[in-house]
Structure formats: C-alpha cells, structure tokens
Design a protein around this motif. Structure first.
Motif, PDB file in Angstrom:
ATOM      1  N   LEU A   1       0.832  -1.199   0.000  1.00 27.13           N
ATOM      2  CA  LEU A   1       0.000   0.000   0.000  1.00 27.13           C
ATOM      3  C   LEU A   1       0.866   1.249   0.000  1.00 27.13           C
ATOM      4  O   LEU A   1       0.535   2.255  -0.629  1.00 27.13           O
ATOM      5  CB  LEU A   1      -0.925  -0.009   1.218  1.00 27.13           C
ATOM      6  N   ASP A   2       1.968   1.176   0.722  1.00 26.43           N
ATOM      7  CA  ASP A   2       2.991   2.216   0.733  1.00 26.43           C
ATOM      8  C   ASP A   2       4.250   1.568   1.288  1.00 26.43           C
ATOM      9  O   ASP A   2       4.297   0.345   1.438  1.00 26.43           O
ATOM     10  CB  ASP A   2       2.554   3.449   1.552  1.00 26.43           C
ATOM     11  N   ARG A   3       5.259   2.351   1.599  1.00 29.57           N
ATOM     12  CA  ARG A   3       6.522   1.753   2.049  1.00 29.57           C
ATOM     13  C   ARG A   3       6.417   1.134   3.436  1.00 29.57           C
ATOM     14  O   ARG A   3       7.315   0.399   3.862  1.00 29.57           O
ATOM     15  CB  ARG A   3       7.640   2.801   2.038  1.00 29.57           C
ATOM     16  N   ASP A   4       5.327   1.431   4.175  1.00 31.81           N
ATOM     17  CA  ASP A   4       5.193   0.947   5.546  1.00 31.81           C
ATOM     18  C   ASP A   4       4.078  -0.082   5.726  1.00 31.81           C
ATOM     19  O   ASP A   4       3.883  -0.566   6.842  1.00 31.81           O
ATOM     20  CB  ASP A   4       4.926   2.119   6.500  1.00 31.81           C
ATOM     21  N   ALA A   5       3.351  -0.420   4.689  1.00 33.12           N
ATOM     22  CA  ALA A   5       2.216  -1.323   4.862  1.00 33.12           C
ATOM     23  C   ALA A   5       1.985  -2.168   3.621  1.00 33.12           C
ATOM     24  O   ALA A   5       2.240  -1.729   2.496  1.00 33.12           O
ATOM     25  CB  ALA A   5       0.952  -0.526   5.191  1.00 33.12           C
ATOM     26  N   PHE A   6       1.509  -3.385   3.830  1.00 31.03           N
ATOM     27  CA  PHE A   6       1.125  -4.250   2.720  1.00 31.03           C
ATOM     28  C   PHE A   6       0.005  -5.180   3.165  1.00 31.03           C
ATOM     29  O   PHE A   6      -0.211  -5.419   4.356  1.00 31.03           O
ATOM     30  CB  PHE A   6       2.318  -5.058   2.194  1.00 31.03           C
TER      31      PHE A   6
END
Length: 290
Positions: A234-239
C-alpha cells in the motif's frame, strides 16, 4: 547470467513458500522483541499464545557474532525447558566452508541431541551434510548445482543404525530477476509439488503452489492441493496479503510498520464454505526491533 552460488536445497522455491506462508499469524497471538547490544550480541525474545487452548510458549535466544574470525554462537532456552547451543565457524578453515555443531538438552527428562554439520559452497555449487549423533545416528546430505538461473538438487537421509535410506527427495528450478519456478519430489518421491513466484511490479507480487500426494485417499474429490496468493504494497510501511486454496479457505493479512523497528500483523483464515459456522481463525503478531 553467469555462474552463481545456488541456494541450499531447503530454500528451493522459498519465494513462493514465503509469499503463501509468512505474515499469516493465524490461530495465535505472537510477540517478538529483538535488541542488539553494543558488543554485537543479539537478544531475541519470542512468545506466543494459542487462541484456542490459551497455552503460552516462549523462547529466549542470544546470538554472538565474531565477524573477524567467522564465529557465531547461538544459545536458546524455551519455556519447555529445552536448552540449545549452536556453534558455527565459517570461511575460517577454507573459503566457502562452514562447520556447525548443535546440541540440545531437556533436563527434566534427561533427553539430549547433538548434530555435527558441514556446508560447502562455491560458484555453481552448494552442499550440506549433517550427522545426528543420538538419533540413529542419522546422516543427512543435500547438494544443489546451478548455472544461468537453472538449478537442480537432491536430498537424502541414511539411518546408520538400521543401515537403510530413510528418505530422499529431489528438486529443480529456475530463477530470474522477476520470477522463479520450482519442482519438488518429496517424501521418497511420494509427494510432488510445483510452485511459482512472480514480482509483477514494485508494488505487487503473486505466486502459487500445487501439491500431489500419491498416498492420498483414493477417490478424494481433490487429489491435488492448489493454493494461490498475492501481496500488495500500500505504501513503504504497509502491505496486504491474500491467498485461497481449492477447499475454499481464504487467508487475509495486513502488516503495518508503526514506526522504525515496530511492526504489527493481523491475519485470518476463513472457510468460505462454512461462513455461518465458527470455523475461522484469527491471529495477531507484534515485532519490536532496536
């Protein structure tokens, strides 16, 4: 692609296995704390509670690495009172050679185990051999050779006491920068598996695995177990992750880095054929690193 050092036999198909298996802490609540002392000693505390039984298990692990001399010492103590020590010496006797001695002890029952191992790897070649001194003794060895992305390997276990081969397996695969495929013949060629992994772009990964057990009950509706999954950043901190198998079990997972060194994962397995029944599993995982 020129010659390279292939992965160990156990890691053939690892990309697909990680995609479908990791970040799904279902059926339990997991907690992990990892810290590194100034002297280079790593402390790792692992804990988990089974959501159904409430049973709590834990492990305290310390790891010391002497990079100059290629020495690694790992010690662990579990809530089951199992003590384990592992000593590794790499690239000291010869380049590409690693020596490994592992011992375990359960004081309450007087049980003990010890393994002596050696691994040797060079361009196009990776081999390992272990001897379990108190079980058999049993010799286990595997070798993988690879070139231009292709690899093939085999694994065998020999019970010295019984003077017989207790198991054997083989694997082959191909690895490219964006994808990989692997074929396995396991459990003395009684179980066959095929898997693939594909990094579609920087945000999306996909993979799948099919397993055929020749000893499965005759007349089974689905003699081949099939599972596919995907991972979306989703972004560099979440998936998020999703997977589904041919029996209708759907797995969903969400992982978020709350801050540097702090990560939380939430996951669930849902039987889509029994949505009105309590046949589902949820789980939670916390990881702290400093």
């Amino acid at each position: 692609m020129a010659s390279y050092i292939p992965v160990p036999f156990a890691d053939v198909g690892k990309a697909s296995n990680d995609l479908l298996g990791k970040d799904f802490p279902v059926g339990q609540t997991k907690f992990e704390v990892k810290t590194v002392a100034p002297g280079g000693v790593t402390f790792n505390v692992l804990g988990s509670q089974d959501n159904k039984s409430g049973a709590i298990n834990g492990e305290l692990k310390t790891k010391y690495v002497d990079f100059k001399n290629g020495l690694t010492v790992t010690e662990a103590w579990t809530t089951g009172n199992v003590l384990t020590t592992q000593i590794e010496l790499e690239n000291k006797v010869a380049k590409g050679l690693k020596l490994d001695v592992t011992g375990g002890f359960l004081p309450s029952e007087g049980k003990k185990n010890a393994k002596v191992g050696v691994q040797y790897k060079q361009l196009g070649f990776n081999s390992r051999a272990y001897v379990d001194l108190f079980k058999g003794p049993t010799f286990t060895g595997d070798v993988v050779v690879g070139r231009d992305g292709f690899l093939v390997g085999g694994d065998v276990a020999y019970d010295v006491g019984a003077a017989k081969v207790s198991r054997f397996a083989a694997a082959a695969g191909y690895t490219a920068p964006e994808y990989s495929v692997a074929l396995h013949a396991q459990n003395s060629f009684k179980v066959f598996a095929a898997s693939y992994y594909h990094r579609i772009n920087s945000d999306l990964e996909a993979g799948g695995k099919a397993v055929w057990d020749t000893k499965a009950e005759k007349g089974a509706k689905a003699p081949v177990a099939l599972e596919v999954g995907a991972k979306l950043y989703l972004d560099r901190d979440a998936f998020v992750k999703a997977k589904v198998n041919n029996t209708g079990v759907l797995g969903l997972g969400y992982t978020q880095a709350l801050r540097k060194g702090v990560k939380v994962s939430i996951a669930g397995l849902f039987d889509t054929t029994k949505l009105d029944q309590p046949a589902h599993k949820l789980g939670l995982s916390f990881v702290f690193e400093a």
